[in-house]
Design a protein around this motif. Structure first.
Motif, PDB file in Angstrom:
ATOM      1  N   GLN A  85       1.227 -22.892  25.313  1.00 33.48           N
ATOM      2  CA  GLN A  85       0.536 -23.967  24.586  1.00 33.48           C
ATOM      3  C   GLN A  85      -0.949 -24.054  24.910  1.00 33.48           C
ATOM      4  O   GLN A  85      -1.612 -25.013  24.527  1.00 33.48           O
ATOM      5  N   ASN A  86      -1.471 -23.072  25.621  1.00 31.37           N
ATOM      6  CA  ASN A  86      -2.853 -23.126  26.096  1.00 31.37           C
ATOM      7  C   ASN A  86      -3.788 -22.436  25.102  1.00 31.37           C
ATOM      8  O   ASN A  86      -3.923 -21.211  25.106  1.00 31.37           O
ATOM      9  N   ASN A  87      -4.456 -23.215  24.291  1.00 34.88           N
ATOM     10  CA  ASN A  87      -5.358 -22.652  23.279  1.00 34.88           C
ATOM     11  C   ASN A  87      -6.681 -22.152  23.863  1.00 34.88           C
ATOM     12  O   ASN A  87      -7.406 -21.429  23.198  1.00 34.88           O
ATOM     13  N   ARG A  88      -6.992 -22.526  25.108  1.00 39.15           N
ATOM     14  CA  ARG A  88      -8.246 -22.081  25.723  1.00 39.15           C
ATOM     15  C   ARG A  88      -8.262 -20.570  25.967  1.00 39.15           C
ATOM     16  O   ARG A  88      -9.326 -19.982  26.071  1.00 39.15           O
ATOM     17  N   VAL A  89      -7.095 -19.958  26.095  1.00 35.85           N
ATOM     18  CA  VAL A  89      -7.050 -18.519  26.371  1.00 35.85           C
ATOM     19  C   VAL A  89      -6.762 -17.700  25.112  1.00 35.85           C
ATOM     20  O   VAL A  89      -6.640 -16.479  25.181  1.00 35.85           O
ATOM     21  N   LYS A  90      -6.676 -18.383  23.993  1.00 37.44           N
ATOM     22  CA  LYS A  90      -6.370 -17.685  22.739  1.00 37.44           C
ATOM     23  C   LYS A  90      -7.631 -17.586  21.897  1.00 37.44           C
ATOM     24  O   LYS A  90      -8.480 -18.450  21.967  1.00 37.44           O
ATOM     25  N   PRO A  91      -7.775 -16.562  21.117  1.00 36.72           N
ATOM     26  CA  PRO A  91      -6.833 -15.469  20.885  1.00 36.72           C
ATOM     27  C   PRO A  91      -6.978 -14.306  21.867  1.00 36.72           C
ATOM     28  O   PRO A  91      -6.223 -13.352  21.816  1.00 36.72           O
ATOM     29  N   GLY A  92      -7.908 -14.387  22.820  1.00 32.24           N
ATOM     30  CA  GLY A  92      -8.174 -13.250  23.706  1.00 32.24           C
ATOM     31  C   GLY A  92      -7.384 -13.252  24.997  1.00 32.24           C
ATOM     32  O   GLY A  92      -7.899 -12.834  26.031  1.00 32.24           O
ATOM     33  N   LEU A  93      -6.139 -13.682  24.953  1.00 32.79           N
ATOM     34  CA  LEU A  93      -5.335 -13.764  26.167  1.00 32.79           C
ATOM     35  C   LEU A  93      -5.204 -12.408  26.854  1.00 32.79           C
ATOM     36  O   LEU A  93      -5.478 -12.282  28.046  1.00 32.79           O
ATOM     37  N   LYS A  94      -4.822 -11.386  26.122  1.00 35.46           N
ATOM     38  CA  LYS A  94      -4.581 -10.075  26.745  1.00 35.46           C
ATOM     39  C   LYS A  94      -5.883  -9.331  27.039  1.00 35.46           C
ATOM     40  O   LYS A  94      -6.144  -8.960  28.187  1.00 35.46           O
ATOM     41  N   TRP A  95      -6.694  -9.082  26.009  1.00 31.85           N
ATOM     42  CA  TRP A  95      -7.862  -8.206  26.174  1.00 31.85           C
ATOM     43  C   TRP A  95      -9.080  -8.926  26.741  1.00 31.85           C
ATOM     44  O   TRP A  95     -10.047  -8.292  27.138  1.00 31.85           O
ATOM     45  N   GLY A  96      -9.016 -10.246  26.832  1.00 37.71           N
ATOM     46  CA  GLY A  96     -10.075 -11.014  27.467  1.00 37.71           C
ATOM     47  C   GLY A  96      -9.654 -11.481  28.847  1.00 37.71           C
ATOM     48  O   GLY A  96     -10.065 -10.920  29.862  1.00 37.71           O
ATOM     49  N   HIS A  97      -8.774 -12.469  28.880  1.00 40.05           N
ATOM     50  CA  HIS A  97      -8.415 -13.108  30.150  1.00 40.05           C
ATOM     51  C   HIS A  97      -7.569 -12.220  31.065  1.00 40.05           C
ATOM     52  O   HIS A  97      -7.837 -12.143  32.264  1.00 40.05           O
ATOM     53  N   ALA A  98      -6.546 -11.573  30.529  1.00 35.42           N
ATOM     54  CA  ALA A  98      -5.693 -10.731  31.387  1.00 35.42           C
ATOM     55  C   ALA A  98      -6.472  -9.528  31.923  1.00 35.42           C
ATOM     56  O   ALA A  98      -6.302  -9.145  33.085  1.00 35.42           O
ATOM     57  N   THR A  99      -7.345  -8.946  31.101  1.00 34.78           N
ATOM     58  CA  THR A  99      -8.127  -7.805  31.608  1.00 34.78           C
ATOM     59  C   THR A  99      -9.075  -8.266  32.704  1.00 34.78           C
ATOM     60  O   THR A  99      -9.291  -7.539  33.675  1.00 34.78           O
ATOM     61  N   LYS A 100      -9.636  -9.465  32.570  1.00 35.59           N
ATOM     62  CA  LYS A 100     -10.525  -9.961  33.628  1.00 35.59           C
ATOM     63  C   LYS A 100      -9.772 -10.040  34.950  1.00 35.59           C
ATOM     64  O   LYS A 100     -10.251  -9.552  35.978  1.00 35.59           O
ATOM     65  N   VAL A 101      -8.582 -10.637  34.934  1.00 40.26           N
ATOM     66  CA  VAL A 101      -7.793 -10.783  36.154  1.00 40.26           C
ATOM     67  C   VAL A 101      -7.442  -9.411  36.726  1.00 40.26           C
ATOM     68  O   VAL A 101      -7.603  -9.167  37.925  1.00 40.26           O
ATOM     69  N   LEU A 102      -6.997  -8.504  35.869  1.00 38.48           N
ATOM     70  CA  LEU A 102      -6.604  -7.171  36.344  1.00 38.48           C
ATOM     71  C   LEU A 102      -7.810  -6.395  36.876  1.00 38.48           C
ATOM     72  O   LEU A 102      -7.721  -5.739  37.922  1.00 38.48           O
ATOM     73  N   CYS A 103      -8.928  -6.476  36.192  1.00 37.86           N
ATOM     74  CA  CYS A 103     -10.140  -5.792  36.666  1.00 37.86           C
ATOM     75  C   CYS A 103     -10.591  -6.331  38.017  1.00 37.86           C
ATOM     76  O   CYS A 103     -10.996  -5.560  38.897  1.00 37.86           O
ATOM     77  N   VAL A 140     -10.487  -9.714  21.588  1.00 42.48           N
ATOM     78  CA  VAL A 140      -9.129  -9.809  21.038  1.00 42.48           C
ATOM     79  C   VAL A 140      -8.456  -8.468  20.816  1.00 42.48           C
ATOM     80  O   VAL A 140      -7.309  -8.421  20.377  1.00 42.48           O
ATOM     81  N   SER A 141      -9.159  -7.383  21.112  1.00 42.41           N
ATOM     82  CA  SER A 141      -8.565  -6.078  20.848  1.00 42.41           C
ATOM     83  C   SER A 141      -9.019  -5.062  21.883  1.00 42.41           C
ATOM     84  O   SER A 141     -10.058  -5.237  22.532  1.00 42.41           O
ATOM     85  N   SER A 142      -8.248  -4.008  21.987  1.00 42.56           N
ATOM     86  CA  SER A 142      -8.622  -2.918  22.891  1.00 42.56           C
ATOM     87  C   SER A 142      -9.949  -2.311  22.445  1.00 42.56           C
ATOM     88  O   SER A 142     -10.761  -1.910  23.278  1.00 42.56           O
ATOM     89  N   ARG A 143     -10.186  -2.264  21.141  1.00 38.97           N
ATOM     90  CA  ARG A 143     -11.426  -1.699  20.634  1.00 38.97           C
ATOM     91  C   ARG A 143     -12.635  -2.461  21.185  1.00 38.97           C
ATOM     92  O   ARG A 143     -13.592  -1.856  21.673  1.00 38.97           O
ATOM     93  N   LYS A 144     -12.587  -3.794  21.135  1.00 36.52           N
ATOM     94  CA  LYS A 144     -13.712  -4.589  21.645  1.00 36.52           C
ATOM     95  C   LYS A 144     -13.872  -4.402  23.156  1.00 36.52           C
ATOM     96  O   LYS A 144     -14.977  -4.244  23.652  1.00 36.52           O
ATOM     97  N   PHE A 145     -12.748  -4.437  23.872  1.00 34.08           N
ATOM     98  CA  PHE A 145     -12.797  -4.279  25.327  1.00 34.08           C
ATOM     99  C   PHE A 145     -13.383  -2.922  25.706  1.00 34.08           C
ATOM    100  O   PHE A 145     -14.311  -2.838  26.507  1.00 34.08           O
ATOM    101  N   TYR A 146     -12.846  -1.852  25.110  1.00 36.69           N
ATOM    102  CA  TYR A 146     -13.295  -0.503  25.477  1.00 36.69           C
ATOM    103  C   TYR A 146     -14.705  -0.192  24.989  1.00 36.69           C
ATOM    104  O   TYR A 146     -15.403   0.610  25.596  1.00 36.69           O
TER     105      TYR A 146
END
Length: 188
Positions: free
Chosen positions: A86-104, A157-163
């Motif tokens: 229910q957390n809209n603050r991490v959307k739509p970039g949950l995976k390629w934004g926020h999760a990549t930050k944590v993993l990096c 929001v996408s691997s393309r933007k991240f990479y």
């Protein structure tokens, strides 16, 4: 004295895991965890601790790192998604934004700031690591005249933007003869 020796042996047997736990906790400090739901920290921390960090030591190319990174990213993103439905603050970039930050951040700290890997392995891996992109990094990129095509982390929001961002940072870092991940030193 015997109990002290025994305790040191126990600590020694689990020291590498203690490093992993310590850096997972550090990565999920207030500046990172504040965007996630209140009870996400233990969920995300468990997800980080389940990652096969030892596999990083075998990496010998950028493509091999990307393969491991994306596998670990998927696992981490699922954990974040489950605890932030229910957390809209991490959307739509949950995976390629926020999760990549944590993993990096976790990869950076385990490789460059812990003693989990030997110095030579850490030096070899440093050239493959990605910059943990967040709003501070995005702001710095913009101030340097580089357009990352996003203005906030949740717009990645996408691997393309991240990479694309990582590739451009990597090309500039290569010309300066330093690891790309060092761009995160802008936080300092």
């Amino acid at each position: 004295m015997k109990s002290l020796v025994g305790e040191y042996k126990r600590i020694g047997d689990h020291h590498a895991e203690a490093d992993r736990y310590y850096f997972a906790r550090v990565v999920l400090g207030p500046s990172v965890i504040r965007v996630f739901q209140k009870y996400s920290k233990p969920v995300i921390m468990r997800a980080l601790l389940r990652l096969d960090i030892r596999s990083l030591g075998e990496i010998r190319s950028q493509n091999a790192y990307i393969e491991v990174f994306e596998d670990q990213l998927e696992s981490l993103a699922q954990a974040i998604r489950r605890s932030n439905r229910q957390n809209n603050r991490v959307k739509p970039g949950l995976k390629w934004g926020h999760a990549t930050k944590v993993l990096c951040l976790y990869h950076r700290d385990m490789v460059l700031h812990s003693r989990y890997f030997s110095r030579s392995t850490a030096n070899r891996l440093s050239k493959y690591l990605f910059v943990p992109v967040d709003n501070v990094v995005i702001k710095r990129l913009l101030s340097l005249g580089y357009d990352p095509e996003v203005s906030k982390i949740n717009e990645i929001v996408s691997s393309r933007k991240f990479y694309k961002i990582q590739s451009d940072l990597g090309n500039a870092a290569k010309k300066a003869n330093v690891p790309r991940v060092w761009f995160d030193d802008n936080w300092a």
